[in-house]
Design a protein around this motif. Structure first.
Motif, PDB file in Angstrom:
ATOM      1  N   UNK A 132       0.831  -1.204   0.000  1.00 34.66           N
ATOM      2  CA  UNK A 132       0.000   0.000   0.000  1.00 34.66           C
ATOM      3  C   UNK A 132       0.866   1.255   0.000  1.00 34.66           C
ATOM      4  N   UNK A 133       0.718   2.131  -0.991  1.00 39.65           N
ATOM      5  CA  UNK A 133       1.492   3.379  -0.993  1.00 39.65           C
ATOM      6  C   UNK A 133       0.941   4.382   0.012  1.00 39.65           C
ATOM      7  N   UNK A 134       1.821   5.254   0.509  1.00 39.24           N
ATOM      8  CA  UNK A 134       1.424   6.282   1.465  1.00 39.24           C
ATOM      9  C   UNK A 134       1.116   7.570   0.721  1.00 39.24           C
ATOM     10  N   UNK A 135       0.173   8.336   1.271  1.00 36.93           N
ATOM     11  CA  UNK A 135      -0.172   9.639   0.725  1.00 36.93           C
ATOM     12  C   UNK A 135      -0.342  10.627   1.874  1.00 36.93           C
ATOM     13  N   UNK A 136       0.340  11.777   1.741  1.00 37.87           N
ATOM     14  CA  UNK A 136       0.198  12.846   2.720  1.00 37.87           C
ATOM     15  C   UNK A 136      -0.724  13.926   2.150  1.00 37.87           C
ATOM     16  N   UNK A 137      -1.520  14.529   3.015  1.00 37.99           N
ATOM     17  CA  UNK A 137      -2.343  15.679   2.648  1.00 37.99           C
ATOM     18  C   UNK A 137      -2.296  16.664   3.808  1.00 37.99           C
ATOM     19  N   UNK A 138      -2.546  17.946   3.527  1.00 39.83           N
ATOM     20  CA  UNK A 138      -2.279  19.013   4.485  1.00 39.83           C
ATOM     21  C   UNK A 138      -3.537  19.849   4.714  1.00 39.83           C
ATOM     22  N   UNK A 139      -3.889  20.002   5.991  1.00 39.16           N
ATOM     23  CA  UNK A 139      -5.150  20.649   6.368  1.00 39.16           C
ATOM     24  C   UNK A 139      -4.898  22.122   6.659  1.00 39.16           C
ATOM     25  N   UNK A 140      -5.675  22.974   5.984  1.00 40.49           N
ATOM     26  CA  UNK A 140      -5.582  24.417   6.160  1.00 40.49           C
ATOM     27  C   UNK A 140      -6.575  24.845   7.235  1.00 40.49           C
ATOM     28  N   UNK A 141      -6.169  25.787   8.069  1.00 39.90           N
ATOM     29  CA  UNK A 141      -7.074  26.305   9.089  1.00 39.90           C
ATOM     30  C   UNK A 141      -8.309  26.906   8.429  1.00 39.90           C
ATOM     31  N   UNK A 142      -9.516  26.578   8.900  1.00 42.61           N
ATOM     32  CA  UNK A 142     -10.726  27.110   8.266  1.00 42.61           C
ATOM     33  C   UNK A 142     -10.895  28.596   8.526  1.00 42.61           C
ATOM     34  N   UNK A 143     -11.491  29.274   7.574  1.00 40.41           N
ATOM     35  CA  UNK A 143     -11.859  30.670   7.791  1.00 40.41           C
ATOM     36  C   UNK A 143     -13.105  30.711   8.663  1.00 40.41           C
ATOM     37  N   UNK A 144     -13.519  31.905   9.046  1.00 42.73           N
ATOM     38  CA  UNK A 144     -14.659  32.053   9.948  1.00 42.73           C
ATOM     39  C   UNK A 144     -15.900  31.396   9.340  1.00 42.73           C
TER      40      UNK A 144
END
Length: 227
Positions: A132-144
């Motif tokens: 199984x290959x690994x995948x990274x993803x990046x979470x941005x802080x939500x706006x109001x």
């Protein structure tokens, strides 16, 4: 005899199908167990990311870079026998003849390092190997009032994601086998305890001046420091 032969063939086919399904289930379970152990190891590192910055004039970007199969970040270490030190960690997903692997390498990080090219990484070691290959993803802080945004690549600069999502996917179907959202336990630099005396990416002197002129309390929303 003909009817009995047909029944035996049907039963044999059914037993063969059940056996293949059992083998597939066992193989999938094994892959998920291996991926889960790798997720735990990755989460320990990623969840402890430090807010180190590159040296140099101008904007001092964070020691952080993110792609779907690669991450670079910093960690702080301290123990009773050694003075506090900082390290750069590089995680790299790669293809192998048997599937995929994740390599981890580290290098000492000094206040004089300006970019990744200045780092001297030790030989990498494997922390995961499997189909199984690994995948990274990046979470941005939500706006109001808005939802969180998830990016396949992090642009870097003077902000950090609020979390990293690590996933292992089935190479045949693309289905996610295991996934973990790792929040970054970083809020502010140590200098934010006294922002008027030390560096703090959340402190905006202009907002303080405006507050003094207007006499009204204001909250600095312009520099979040990459929460």
């Amino acid at each position: 005899m003909a009817i009995g032969a047909i029944i035996l063939v049907a039963v044999g086919s059914l037993l063969g199908l059940m056996s293949r399904q059992a083998d597939q289930t066992a193989e999938r379970t094994e892959r998920m167990d291996v991926a889960s152990h790798a997720l735990s190891a990755l989460a320990r590192d990623i969840g402890s990311i430090a807010r180190a910055r590159w040296a140099g004039p101008g904007p001092r970007n964070f020691v952080f870079a993110g792609l779907p199969d690669r991450m670079l970040f910093s960690l702080d270490r301290s123990d009773a026998d050694h003075p506090p030190s900082s390290f750069a960690i590089r995680l790299q997903g790669t293809e192998t003849k048997d599937g995929s692997a994740i390599l981890r390498a580290e290098a000492s990080l000094s206040p004089l390092d300006r970019d990744e090219a200045a780092l001297d990484f030790a030989p990498a070691h494997t922390i995961y190997i499997g189909p199984a290959p690994v995948r990274f993803a990046y979470v941005v802080a939500p706006s109001a009032g808005g939802p969180e945004l998830v990016l396949d690549a992090w642009p870097g600069g003077e902000a950090l994601p609020i979390a990293v999502r690590v996933s292992f996917t089935d190479p045949a179907s693309g289905e996610i086998l295991s996934s973990l959202r790792v929040p970054l336990r970083i809020e502010a630099e140590a200098g934010c305890a006294a922002p008027q005396k030390s560096f703090c990416s959340r402190f905006d002197p202009r907002s303080v001046e405006e507050q003094g002129k207007s006499g009204a309390p204001t909250r600095n929303m312009g520099a979040t420091g990459g929460r």
